[in-house]
Scaffold this active site. Structure first.
Site, PDB file in Angstrom:
ATOM      1  N   SER A 159       9.165  -2.472  21.957  1.00 33.35           N
ATOM      2  CA  SER A 159       9.692  -2.632  20.598  1.00 33.35           C
ATOM      3  C   SER A 159       9.989  -1.258  20.032  1.00 33.35           C
ATOM      4  O   SER A 159       9.412  -0.253  20.466  1.00 33.35           O
ATOM      5  CB  SER A 159       8.659  -3.338  19.718  1.00 33.35           C
ATOM      6  OG  SER A 159       8.978  -3.218  18.343  1.00 33.35           O
ATOM      7  N   TYR A 182      -0.007  -4.425  17.146  1.00 31.70           N
ATOM      8  CA  TYR A 182       1.220  -4.776  17.859  1.00 31.70           C
ATOM      9  C   TYR A 182       1.951  -3.530  18.337  1.00 31.70           C
ATOM     10  O   TYR A 182       2.334  -3.432  19.510  1.00 31.70           O
ATOM     11  CB  TYR A 182       2.119  -5.589  16.928  1.00 31.70           C
ATOM     12  CG  TYR A 182       3.501  -5.865  17.472  1.00 31.70           C
ATOM     13  CD1 TYR A 182       3.712  -6.884  18.385  1.00 31.70           C
ATOM     14  CD2 TYR A 182       4.595  -5.111  17.065  1.00 31.70           C
ATOM     15  CE1 TYR A 182       4.982  -7.150  18.893  1.00 31.70           C
ATOM     16  CE2 TYR A 182       5.869  -5.356  17.560  1.00 31.70           C
ATOM     17  CZ  TYR A 182       6.057  -6.374  18.471  1.00 31.70           C
ATOM     18  OH  TYR A 182       7.312  -6.617  18.966  1.00 31.70           O
TER      19      TYR A 182
END
Length: 271
Positions: free
Chosen positions: A150, A163
Site C-alpha cells: 500500500s 496496517y
C-alpha cells in the site's frame, strides 16, 4: 477490461482475498488469460461466487475457504491446488483484515491484539503462502509471487499504524524472497495500490474525504480493482520475466509530486 487472451495459458494460480474487490478482479482476469485459478478467501461464500462467475465465462476456477493466517489451512490450500492442477505457478496475496479498521488507532491507545491480528493476515499470510508454495515452484524451476502492499507503507495517513506497518513489512519480505529464490527461477514482486474504489472500500471514507483523495490524484478519476489486476497480470506473465524484487505503484500519480501541488492548483484556479 481489455486483455490479450492466453498470457497465462497452462498456468495455475492461487489468489488469496479473491472473494471480492481487487482479488476477485484479478482472479477473473487471470482466468480469462487462460490460468486455472484457486479462488481463496476466508469467506467461503464469496470465494464460491467469484469462482462461479469465472466458470460462467468459460474459465477454470475452484473455490477454497482458508484463513491465510492459519498455517494448517494454507497447507491444505497448497496441497489441494497441487493435487487438482498438478502444480503451482503463481501466488497472489490480496488477503487483508479490514475488520480491524475501527480499532487500528493511535499506537499508545490500540490494543496489542489489533497489531497481532493485522500482522497475522497481512504479513504472515504472505509468509505462509510463500513458504508452502515455494517447494512446488522450486521443483518446477519457475514461479511468480506477488504480494500487495500500500502507499501507506511509506506515506503515513495519520491513521491505521498496524496496517501501514504490515504493508511496509510486506515489501521487505518480498525483496528477501526475490533475493533468496531468484536464481531458482522464482520472482517475487509487490503491487502498492493507492486509493482503489471497491465494495470493500466505498464505505470507509466520507464523500468529502473521497473528494480530497480525488484532488490528490494526477488522473481524472480514482482507481478501480481492474487497474491493479492488470498490473498483477503483467507481473504474473512472462512479459515481466526480468523484473524481480520490485514495487509497482498503482496510484494514479498520487505519490509522484510534492504535497503542496494540489494547494498550488487551487490557488491558480482562484486567480
Amino acid at each position: 477490461m481489455e486483455s490479450t487472451a492466453g498470457r497465462l495459458t497452462r498456468k495455475t494460480a492461487i489468489i488469496s482475498g479473491a472473494g471480492s474487490g481487487i482479488g476477485a478482479a484479478t482472479a477473473e482476469l487471470f482466468a480469462r488469460e487462460g490460468a486455472s485459478v484457486v479462488v481463496t478467501d476466508k469467506d467461503g461464500s464469496s470465494a464460491a461466487s467469484t469462482a462461479e462467475r469465472i466458470r460462467e465465462e468459460g474459465g477454470v476456477a475452484e473455490p477454497f475457504t482458508a484463513d491465510v493466517s492459519d498455517e494448517a489451512a494454507v497447507i491444505e490450500l497448497v496441497a489441494f491446488t497441487a493435487q487438482r492442477f498438478g502444480g503451482i505457478d503463481i501466488v497472489q496475496n490480496y488477503a487483508s483484515n479490514r475488520s480491524l479498521v475501527p480499532f487500528d488507532v493511535a499506537i499508545a491507545e490500540a490494543d496489542l491484539s489489533v497489531w497481532v491480528q493485522q500482522l497475522s493476515v497481512d504479513l504472515l499470510g504472505c509468509v505462509l503462502t510463500a513458504k508452502h508454495a515455494l517447494p512446488h515452484m522450486v521443483r518446477a524451476g519457475s514461479g511468480s509471487i506477488v504480494n500487495v502492499s500500500s502507499l501507506g507503507a511509506w506515506l503515513s495517513f495519520e491513521s491505521r499504524p498496524a496496517y501501514t506497518t504490515s504493508k511496509a513489512a510486506v515489501i521487505g519480505l518480498s525483496k528477501s524472497l526475490a533475493t533468496e529464490y531468484g536464481k531458482q527461477g522464482i520472482r517475487c514482486n509487490v503491487i502498492a495500490p493507492g486509493h482503489i474504489v471497491s465494495a470493500g472500500t466505498e464505505n470507509m471514507y466520507s464523500d468529502e474525504q473521497t473528494e480530497v483523495m480525488l484532488d490528490h490524484v494526477s488522473a481524472p478519476r480514482l482507481g478501480r480493482p481492474d487497474d491493479v489486476a492488470l498490473a498483477a497480470l503483467f507481473l504474473a506473465s512472462p512479459e515481466s520475466s526480468f523484473i524481480n524484487g520490485q514495487v509497482i505503484v498503482v496510484d494514479g500519480g498520487m505519490s509522484a509530486y510534492a504535497p503542496m501541488v494540489p494547494s498550488f492548483r487551487r490557488l491558480a484556479e482562484a486567480t
